[in-house]
Design a protein around this motif. Sequence first.
Motif, PDB file in Angstrom:
ATOM      1  N   SER A   9      48.855  27.987  40.976  1.00  0.00           N
ATOM      2  CA  SER A   9      50.126  28.609  40.558  1.00  0.00           C
ATOM      3  C   SER A   9      50.261  28.665  39.042  1.00  0.00           C
ATOM      4  N   VAL A  11      50.779  30.059  35.394  1.00  0.00           N
ATOM      5  CA  VAL A  11      51.531  31.100  34.703  1.00  0.00           C
ATOM      6  C   VAL A  11      51.167  31.049  33.219  1.00  0.00           C
ATOM      7  N   THR A  13      52.239  33.368  29.675  1.00  0.00           N
ATOM      8  CA  THR A  13      52.982  34.487  29.111  1.00  0.00           C
ATOM      9  C   THR A  13      52.637  34.659  27.639  1.00  0.00           C
ATOM     10  N   THR A  17      55.520  39.266  28.157  1.00  0.00           N
ATOM     11  CA  THR A  17      54.476  39.734  29.069  1.00  0.00           C
ATOM     12  C   THR A  17      53.870  38.570  29.840  1.00  0.00           C
ATOM     13  N   ARG A  18      53.835  38.699  31.163  1.00  0.00           N
ATOM     14  CA  ARG A  18      53.198  37.684  32.001  1.00  0.00           C
ATOM     15  C   ARG A  18      51.749  38.090  32.246  1.00  0.00           C
ATOM     16  N   ASP A  21      50.568  35.333  36.655  1.00  0.00           N
ATOM     17  CA  ASP A  21      51.849  35.222  37.344  1.00  0.00           C
ATOM     18  C   ASP A  21      51.683  34.417  38.631  1.00  0.00           C
ATOM     19  N   GLY A  22      51.459  33.107  38.474  1.00  0.00           N
ATOM     20  CA  GLY A  22      51.250  32.255  39.650  1.00  0.00           C
ATOM     21  C   GLY A  22      49.844  32.378  40.205  1.00  0.00           C
ATOM     22  N   LYS A 208      47.278  42.077  38.119  1.00  0.00           N
ATOM     23  CA  LYS A 208      48.608  41.765  37.587  1.00  0.00           C
ATOM     24  C   LYS A 208      48.879  40.259  37.587  1.00  0.00           C
ATOM     25  N   GLY A 209      47.840  39.513  37.226  1.00  0.00           N
ATOM     26  CA  GLY A 209      48.000  38.077  37.069  1.00  0.00           C
ATOM     27  C   GLY A 209      48.025  37.270  38.341  1.00  0.00           C
ATOM     28  N   LYS A 210      47.764  37.904  39.481  1.00  0.00           N
ATOM     29  CA  LYS A 210      47.741  37.215  40.775  1.00  0.00           C
ATOM     30  C   LYS A 210      46.369  37.399  41.427  1.00  0.00           C
TER      31      LYS A 210
END
Length: 319
Positions: A9, A11, A13, A17-18, A21-22, A208-210
Amino acid sequence: MKTALAFHSVVKTYGSTRALDGLSFAIPAGVICGLVGSNGAGKTTALALAAGLLSPGAGRIEVLGNGPWDPSRKPGQLALLPQDSILPPEATVGQLLRLYARLQDVPPNRVERDVEEALSRVHLLDRKEAPTRTLSHGMRRRVMIAQAFLGNPALILLDEPLNGLDPREAAAARDLFASWRGRATLVISSHVLSELERLCDFIVIIEKGKALHAGSLAQWLRREQRLIYELEGASLDWEILRREYPHWALSLSADGRLLECRYDPAQWDAVEVNRRLLPRLLEAGVGIRTIRPGETLESRYLDTLAQGAQAHDRPETGT
């Protein structure tokens, strides 16, 4: 099975902007892992976090089962090839690699030998005394590949390692990476999916960060449960063929060029499927150009992105 690298998880930033994202995934020890995602997906940020160059805003990172990376606890156990590397122009290749070798905790009496072995692997031993300013872009990239394999790292992070290499040197680099399978865990970020498909046995998809997927590449591409035949001159009655082989799911592409055979790997394997199906196709005058186990990484990746976009666009329902 031991885990070489795990994100829980996480994160990260940059202002509003992330970048991550987890993000959650786990990479087993000893595999060659492909890290795949579009531009801006978070791949480079994830590698920088794993190497300890950045700190997460939230979440937890486990490197070699010992929490966040700390070189004081396990010196020389992690190596990084950044996406972009600017080398000191007046340093010679040998001077630079000797410094990297000491940073990687190579014993002093082994530094010169390890430097020469590393340069031999990337075909640059003859440039050992050359200043880095005299090297081409591809040669500088090969110097940085060489430094990532100095010493005895257990986790090697490679960000777009084949960028700028000509075909011969790219092939040599792939051979080098493959030779470390089982000796270390390699995490390779690349947009060249065909290269990852040939080299990797584990895959992590980031968007997208996932993490959209993390797991065995063979299982993800369904290599053990489907065969795809590229056809030429197909004139067979496919409904008859389906009735002849009811235990398999046979489907033909709209243009008639690709035949897909899906089967239960608990009852069949590719050898037996081919032994039964190929003679029937050839007797019917069907030409076979290629046979491929499973899907391509490119097609599977694009399908996964499309499914993710559809899920994102689907309106939520409530009671």
